[in-house]
Design a protein around this motif. Structure first.
Motif, mmCIF file in Angstrom:
data_model
loop_
_atom_site.group_PDB
_atom_site.id
_atom_site.type_symbol
_atom_site.label_atom_id
_atom_site.label_comp_id
_atom_site.label_asym_id
_atom_site.label_seq_id
_atom_site.Cartn_x
_atom_site.Cartn_y
_atom_site.Cartn_z
ATOM 1 N N ARG A 48 43.747 36.300 60.187
ATOM 2 C CA ARG A 48 43.571 37.720 59.935
ATOM 3 C C ARG A 48 42.291 37.922 59.130
ATOM 4 N NH1 ARG A 48 48.846 40.862 58.092
ATOM 5 N NH2 ARG A 48 47.444 42.549 58.621
ATOM 6 N N GLN A 49 42.268 37.394 57.917
ATOM 7 C CA GLN A 49 41.070 37.422 57.101
ATOM 8 C C GLN A 49 40.839 36.010 56.592
ATOM 9 O OE1 GLN A 49 38.916 39.764 56.386
ATOM 10 N NE2 GLN A 49 39.889 41.627 57.125
ATOM 11 N N LEU A 50 39.634 35.486 56.790
ATOM 12 C CA LEU A 50 39.306 34.139 56.343
ATOM 13 C C LEU A 50 38.712 34.185 54.950
ATOM 14 C CD1 LEU A 50 37.630 32.651 59.552
ATOM 15 C CD2 LEU A 50 39.952 32.265 58.750
ATOM 16 N N SER A 51 39.089 33.221 54.133
ATOM 17 C CA SER A 51 38.449 33.079 52.827
ATOM 18 C C SER A 51 37.074 32.457 53.026
ATOM 19 C CB SER A 51 39.299 32.196 51.915
ATOM 20 O OG SER A 51 39.316 30.857 52.399
ATOM 21 N N GLY A 109 39.387 32.832 45.615
ATOM 22 C CA GLY A 109 39.243 34.073 44.879
ATOM 23 C C GLY A 109 40.586 34.516 44.331
ATOM 24 N N LYS A 110 40.603 35.579 43.566
ATOM 25 C CA LYS A 110 41.859 36.069 43.015
ATOM 26 C C LYS A 110 41.975 37.571 43.243
ATOM 27 C CE LYS A 110 39.919 36.649 38.361
ATOM 28 N NZ LYS A 110 40.086 36.322 36.924
ATOM 29 N N PRO A 111 43.193 38.092 43.266
ATOM 30 C CA PRO A 111 43.373 39.531 43.475
ATOM 31 C C PRO A 111 42.691 40.337 42.365
ATOM 32 C CG PRO A 111 45.437 38.353 43.781
ATOM 33 C CD PRO A 111 44.474 37.371 43.201
ATOM 34 N N ILE A 112 42.114 41.470 42.757
ATOM 35 C CA ILE A 112 41.401 42.325 41.806
ATOM 36 C C ILE A 112 41.965 43.737 41.891
ATOM 37 C CG2 ILE A 112 39.158 43.328 41.200
ATOM 38 C CD1 ILE A 112 37.826 40.871 42.374
ATOM 39 N N TYR A 113 42.313 44.291 40.753
ATOM 40 C CA TYR A 113 42.778 45.672 40.705
ATOM 41 C C TYR A 113 41.604 46.610 40.925
ATOM 42 C CZ TYR A 113 47.472 44.506 39.079
ATOM 43 O OH TYR A 113 48.752 44.037 39.004
ATOM 44 N N ILE A 114 41.738 47.501 41.903
ATOM 45 C CA ILE A 114 40.708 48.496 42.184
ATOM 46 C C ILE A 114 41.113 49.868 41.645
ATOM 47 C CG2 ILE A 114 39.348 49.626 43.978
ATOM 48 C CD1 ILE A 114 39.797 47.222 45.729
ATOM 49 N N ILE A 115 42.393 50.188 41.788
ATOM 50 C CA ILE A 115 42.922 51.449 41.260
ATOM 51 C C ILE A 115 44.134 51.154 40.392
ATOM 52 C CG2 ILE A 115 44.073 53.632 41.846
ATOM 53 C CD1 ILE A 115 42.433 53.768 44.371
ATOM 54 N N GLU A 116 44.187 51.760 39.229
ATOM 55 C CA GLU A 116 45.361 51.713 38.361
ATOM 56 C C GLU A 116 45.616 53.116 37.837
ATOM 57 O OE1 GLU A 116 46.172 47.745 36.046
ATOM 58 O OE2 GLU A 116 44.064 48.284 35.736
ATOM 59 N N ILE A 154 45.142 46.957 45.072
ATOM 60 C CA ILE A 154 44.689 45.607 44.737
ATOM 61 C C ILE A 154 43.940 45.014 45.916
ATOM 62 C CG2 ILE A 154 45.413 43.274 44.094
ATOM 63 C CD1 ILE A 154 47.875 44.458 42.797
ATOM 64 N N LEU A 155 42.734 44.536 45.658
ATOM 65 C CA LEU A 155 41.978 43.798 46.666
ATOM 66 C C LEU A 155 42.450 42.348 46.640
ATOM 67 C CD1 LEU A 155 39.684 43.555 48.740
ATOM 68 C CD2 LEU A 155 38.113 43.165 46.827
ATOM 69 N N GLU A 156 43.151 41.941 47.717
ATOM 70 C CA GLU A 156 43.718 40.600 47.769
ATOM 71 C C GLU A 156 42.627 39.566 48.050
ATOM 72 O OE1 GLU A 156 46.627 40.286 46.809
ATOM 73 O OE2 GLU A 156 47.728 42.126 47.258
ATOM 74 N N SER A 157 42.969 38.307 47.814
ATOM 75 C CA SER A 157 41.997 37.229 48.005
ATOM 76 C C SER A 157 41.600 37.046 49.469
ATOM 77 C CB SER A 157 42.558 35.909 47.447
ATOM 78 O OG SER A 157 43.775 35.580 48.098
ATOM 79 N N ASN A 158 42.436 37.540 50.392
ATOM 80 C CA ASN A 158 42.103 37.418 51.813
ATOM 81 C C ASN A 158 41.338 38.626 52.345
ATOM 82 O OD1 ASN A 158 44.077 39.372 51.878
ATOM 83 N ND2 ASN A 158 45.426 38.298 53.282
ATOM 84 N N GLY A 159 40.949 39.543 51.456
ATOM 85 C CA GLY A 159 40.153 40.690 51.864
ATOM 86 C C GLY A 159 40.954 41.932 52.192
ATOM 87 N N GLN A 160 42.268 41.831 52.257
ATOM 88 C CA GLN A 160 43.103 42.993 52.517
ATOM 89 C C GLN A 160 43.340 43.771 51.225
ATOM 90 O OE1 GLN A 160 46.535 41.102 54.374
ATOM 91 N NE2 GLN A 160 45.799 41.708 56.391
#
Length: 230
Positions: A48-51, A109-116, A154-160
């Motif tokens: 689906r999404q490649l690292s 990579g690690k998940p990143i919060y975009i909206i809180e 959250i921006l997941e490590s797989n780009g989703q």
């Protein structure tokens, strides 16, 4: 004036003959089969999404497979050896990543919060290489009309992107993300009302031009308050 002569036979065929075409076809089938075997052996069920790590593996794999497909000067067994080394390295590194969270974060990579809480995070902004238009498209794909409908993204490590939404029975105002509404952003405040900062999406009642108390930017767009169509 003499027109440039183009030798289409040289362009498309060159010195290709039937025996060479047959050899290229056979090499392609063999290398393609090896690629499929490698990908299946890597443990992936699908893509689906490649690292970044997996993209590097695919590039190395394609480089090793490409030359033997087209040229008789390259034997298949050396490429098979490259495949085995790549697979062994991939397995070893993924094993280390499963045992060490730091290594996994470096590779995947690690998940990143975009909206809180309905506004964009700004503390991790430098870590998120994610274009605003691209993120707005992701939100619109989830039937989001404005940022105030989203509690967490959250921006997941797989780009989703993963979303949590506010309930529709408690609508709040937020920054519009559709092109027509967002395109009305301005540094001028023509009439008093609730405006959203176009940088961090914080909503504030304004009567005159002002800087955002959260991020310091001074571009605003009229906030809207609509419920999300689930």
């Amino acid at each position: 004036m003499r027109l440039l002569e183009i030798d289409f036979k040289e362009i498309f065929l060159s010195d290709l003959d039937f025996s060479l075409a047959l050899e290229i076809g056979l090499r392609t089938v063999i290398m393609f089969t090896l690629v499929l075997v490698f990908l299946r052996s890597s443990g992936k069920k699908g893509v689906r999404q490649l690292s970044i790590f997996e993209v590097a593996v695919i590039i190395a794999l394609g480089s090793a497979a490409g030359d033997p497909m087209l040229s008789g000067e390259f034997a298949i067994l050396p490429s098979l050896l490259v495949f085995i080394v790549i697979l062994g390295t991939y397995r070893f590194i993924t094993y280390l990543a499963s045992k060490n969270q730091r290594i996994e974060n470096i590779l995947e990579g690690k998940p990143i919060y975009i909206i809180e809480d309905g506004v964009f995070t700004i503390k991790e902004e430098g870590d998120a290489n994610f274009a605003q238009d691209e993120f707005f498209a992701e939100m619109r794909g989830q039937n989001v009309e404005h940022v105030g409908q989203v509690r967490t993204a959250i921006l997941e490590s797989n780009g989703q992107v993963s979303f949590l939404f506010y309930p529709n029975d408690k609508p709040v105002k937020g920054m519009p993300i559709y092109p027509k509404e967002f395109g009305k952003r301005s540094r001028e405040i023509s009439q008093s009302g609730d405006y959203a900062c176009t940088h961090c999406a914080m909503v504030k009642h304004l009567t005159k031009p002002s800087s955002c108390p959260r991020c310091g930017k001074d571009e605003w767009v009229l906030a809207i308050q609509s419920v999300r169509n689930e």
